[in-house]
Design an enzyme around this catalytic site. Structure first.
Site, PDB file in Angstrom:
ATOM      1  N   TRP A  99     135.282  30.658 -10.541  1.00  0.00           N
ATOM      2  CA  TRP A  99     135.924  30.977 -11.818  1.00  0.00           C
ATOM      3  C   TRP A  99     137.437  30.872 -11.709  1.00  0.00           C
ATOM      4  O   TRP A  99     138.108  30.431 -12.657  1.00  0.00           O
ATOM      5  CB  TRP A  99     135.480  32.358 -12.306  1.00  0.00           C
ATOM      6  CG  TRP A  99     133.994  32.405 -12.451  1.00  0.00           C
ATOM      7  CD1 TRP A  99     133.112  33.128 -11.715  1.00  0.00           C
ATOM      8  CD2 TRP A  99     133.201  31.635 -13.370  1.00  0.00           C
ATOM      9  NE1 TRP A  99     131.823  32.860 -12.103  1.00  0.00           N
ATOM     10  CE2 TRP A  99     131.848  31.952 -13.116  1.00  0.00           C
ATOM     11  CE3 TRP A  99     133.501  30.708 -14.360  1.00  0.00           C
ATOM     12  CZ2 TRP A  99     130.798  31.374 -13.830  1.00  0.00           C
ATOM     13  CZ3 TRP A  99     132.465  30.118 -15.081  1.00  0.00           C
ATOM     14  CH2 TRP A  99     131.132  30.462 -14.817  1.00  0.00           C
ATOM     15  N   ASP A 166     141.680  38.173 -14.300  1.00  0.00           N
ATOM     16  CA  ASP A 166     140.332  38.038 -14.844  1.00  0.00           C
ATOM     17  C   ASP A 166     139.482  39.131 -14.197  1.00  0.00           C
ATOM     18  O   ASP A 166     139.135  39.046 -13.030  1.00  0.00           O
ATOM     19  CB  ASP A 166     139.785  36.645 -14.513  1.00  0.00           C
ATOM     20  CG  ASP A 166     138.338  36.454 -14.966  1.00  0.00           C
ATOM     21  OD1 ASP A 166     137.744  37.402 -15.509  1.00  0.00           O
ATOM     22  OD2 ASP A 166     137.800  35.342 -14.747  1.00  0.00           O
ATOM     23  N   LYS A 190     129.216  42.275 -18.336  1.00  0.00           N
ATOM     24  CA  LYS A 190     128.891  42.906 -17.055  1.00  0.00           C
ATOM     25  C   LYS A 190     128.859  44.431 -17.193  1.00  0.00           C
ATOM     26  O   LYS A 190     127.837  45.050 -16.972  1.00  0.00           O
ATOM     27  CB  LYS A 190     129.904  42.501 -15.981  1.00  0.00           C
ATOM     28  CG  LYS A 190     130.133  41.007 -15.860  1.00  0.00           C
ATOM     29  CD  LYS A 190     128.886  40.226 -15.471  1.00  0.00           C
ATOM     30  CE  LYS A 190     129.194  38.759 -15.292  1.00  0.00           C
ATOM     31  NZ  LYS A 190     128.007  37.938 -15.008  1.00  0.00           N
TER      32      LYS A 190
END
Length: 355
Positions: A99, A166, A190
């Site tokens: 990511w 992030d 999440k």
């Protein structure tokens, strides 16, 4: 009973599921949460409470805006440089996983990315350390938790450069000092709520300095001015996130949740290190509390253990294809009883395969 260790959409508390499902049938006066106007006073109240809960749970200081957006963290890979990086400017990035790598690729549309360090050559099995962040960088970007590889960065590097993080897979799992960051962004799926919502916490004074013309939908200022309703928001995702944040507050907030997450991670890593059939997949000092990655000492036992886990009610343990093995994702709502059940499973599998 099945124990859900899946890494993708989060496990949510049963009470949140019940409350959300009831609102699908009747949110107010017979109207479903799926059909109410996003401009109604009732939904204004949902947004206001959600923002208030985020600020309270994370102790967000004054001078920051909390945005409830769409597009996932992947859209933020572009929005961050578009809003912070001057034409021809350079931003510093830490490459600690897939990511982070995807975020780096998006910078080229707006300026340059200087990768301060990378663990790609080691298949991202550790968090790079002892790197230098150039002081003339427009900002420094990193990913706090790497779901695929099971690594997590707990200590923010010391820098005078604006910091962007992030936090998609570990936000709300541990206490953080928001004042040390200029932008925090996180896909909700999440620890916050269902997919479809993206949380952005942004220091207001960092905006408007690039000299760039930004399309309205991609301009943080548009969403700040519009109260996260510049366009139609993801109503159901926001509502369910509000319910989940209420649950988190009732559990004692982020500080108490961090204690539980530490206990869950310690218990499972202890078994991985003790059990001769298993071994951890990443550097011990960088082990994630959210995503515990491990492999078999004997690769021939991988399929039998996967089958054994499935037969005994365990969901989502298969590791990412780039790592293999297994991954136990332990987001906030996963009870420690499920962790102990997994430990019992590993021990019983060990008994079955003793030489």
């Amino acid at each position: 009973m099945r124990h859900n260790f899946g890494a993708g959409p989060c496990i949510l508390p049963q009470e949140v599921f019940k409350q959300a499902s009831a609102a699908v049938l009747d949110f107010k006066d017979g109207l479903s949460i799926l059909e109410i106007s996003h401009r109604s006073p009732e939904f204004d109240g949902v947004v206001e409470e959600t923002v208030k809960l985020v600020k309270e749970l994370l102790n967000v200081p004054s001078g920051y805006s909390v945005l409830l957006l769409q597009g996932g963290a992947s859209l933020q890979f572009s929005m961050v440089p578009q809003n912070l990086l001057p034409e021809g400017g350079t931003a510093a990035y830490l490459d600690s996983g897939v990511w982070a790598s995807k975020a780096i690729k998006e910078v080229k549309h707006f300026g340059k990315a200087h990768v301060v360090a990378s663990s790609k050559d080691a298949n991202y099995t550790f968090i790079p350390k002892d790197y230098v962040i150039p002081e003339d960088s427009a900002y420094f970007h990193y990913t706090s938790n790497n779901t695929i590889y099971g690594t997590e960065l707990f200590e923010l590097p010391v820098t005078k450069v604006p910091v962007v993080c992030d936090m998609s897979s570990d936000i709300m799992s541990r206490e953080i000092d928001v004042a040390k960051y200029d932008i925090i962004y996180a896909g909700a799926q999440k620890n916050i709520g269902p997919a479809g919502l993206t949380l952005v916490i942004i220091k207001d004074e960092i905006l408007g300095k690039t000299g760039r013309s930004i399309p309205s939908m991609l301009d943080y200022k548009s969403h700040i001015d519009g109260g996260s309703m510049y366009n139609t928001p993801p109503v159901f995702s926001i509502y369910t996130a509000m319910l989940n944040l209420r649950w988190l507050k009732s559990k004692g907030g982020v500080a108490e949740m961090e204690k539980e997450n530490i206990a869950k991670a310690r218990a499972l890593y202890a078994e991985i290190d003790r059990n001769p059939l298993f071994k951890g997949a990443c550097a011990v000092e960088d082990r994630s509390r959210m995503n515990v990655c491990f492999v078999m000492e004997d690769p021939e036992l991988e399929k039998p253990f996967a089958k054994y886990a499935d037969e005994n009610g365990f969901e989502g343990l298969k590791g990412h294809r780039s790592v293999g093995g297994f991954r136990a994702s332990m987001y906030n709502a996963l009870p420690i009883t499920s962790v102990h059940a997994l430990i019992d499973l590993m021990q019983s599998f060990e008994e079955k395969h003793k030489k």
